[in-house]
Each structure stands twice: as structure tokens, then as C-alpha cells.
Design a protein around this motif. Structure first.
Motif, short mmCIF file in Angstrom:
data_model
loop_
_atom_site.label_atom_id
_atom_site.label_comp_id
_atom_site.label_asym_id
_atom_site.label_seq_id
_atom_site.Cartn_x
_atom_site.Cartn_y
_atom_site.Cartn_z
N LYS A 168 0.86 -1.19 0.00
CA LYS A 168 0.00 0.00 0.00
C LYS A 168 0.88 1.23 0.00
N ILE A 173 -4.52 3.86 8.59
CA ILE A 173 -5.95 4.09 8.45
C ILE A 173 -6.36 5.16 9.46
N PRO A 199 -11.47 3.95 10.05
CA PRO A 199 -11.71 2.60 9.54
C PRO A 199 -13.10 2.39 8.94
N GLN A 200 -14.12 3.05 9.48
CA GLN A 200 -15.48 2.86 9.00
C GLN A 200 -15.66 3.35 7.57
N THR A 201 -14.92 4.39 7.18
CA THR A 201 -15.07 4.95 5.84
C THR A 201 -13.91 4.62 4.92
N GLY A 202 -12.84 4.04 5.47
CA GLY A 202 -11.69 3.68 4.66
C GLY A 202 -10.81 4.87 4.30
N ILE A 203 -10.79 5.89 5.14
CA ILE A 203 -9.95 7.06 4.91
C ILE A 203 -8.56 6.78 5.47
N TRP A 204 -7.54 6.97 4.63
CA TRP A 204 -6.15 6.75 5.00
C TRP A 204 -5.42 8.09 5.10
N GLN A 224 -4.68 12.73 2.76
CA GLN A 224 -5.79 12.01 3.38
C GLN A 224 -6.79 11.69 2.29
N GLY A 264 -9.36 8.15 0.45
CA GLY A 264 -9.76 6.75 0.39
C GLY A 264 -9.05 5.97 -0.69
N GLU A 267 -1.97 -0.01 -4.60
CA GLU A 267 -1.63 -1.34 -4.11
C GLU A 267 -0.99 -2.13 -5.24
#
Length: 65
Positions: free
Chosen positions: A5, A17, A20-25, A33, A35, A39
């Protein structure tokens, strides 16, 4: 070799992360910042090569090479 990643902005592996609920990194290096992450194990090498070429061209433009 597995998939790595990477930050899509700077290519760093230093990501975590944020939500975690929205997949924002978030990238710990450049502050990106979002999603979307890269990879791909081959993409890491391409990003690093592009950064090296960019650095080299900047040195050439400044006349330091």
C-alpha cells in the motif's frame, strides 16, 4: 512479492488508516488524506524512479551537476 500500500501523492509506505469505517487513509510523510491508495508492488519502483528523475532534472536546471 506481495502488494504494497502506497500513498498516491508521494509514494510513501508510511500510511495508516485514519477512519476505519469509511476507509480514509493518511500519509505520515506528506499529509495526504483520502480513500485511494496504490496497491501494486511494481508501482512502488516506478514512483521511486520518477522521484529520482525529478530530483536529477531540478539539479540540472540549477546547474549543480
Amino acid at each position: 512479492m506481495g502488494k504494497t500500500k502506497l500513498c498516491p501523492k508521494c509514494g510513501s509506505k508510511r500510511i495508516k488508516i485514519l477512519v476505519p469505517q469509511t476507509g480514509i487513509w493518511t500519509c505520515m510523510k506528506c499529509g495526504y488524506q483520502g480513500g485511494v491508495l496504490i496497491e501494486d508492488s511494481k508501482m512502488e519502483k516506478q514512483i521511486n524512479d520518477a522521484k529520482k528523475m525529478d530530483k536529477l532534472s531540478k539539479k540540472l536546471m540549477r546547474g549543480r551537476l
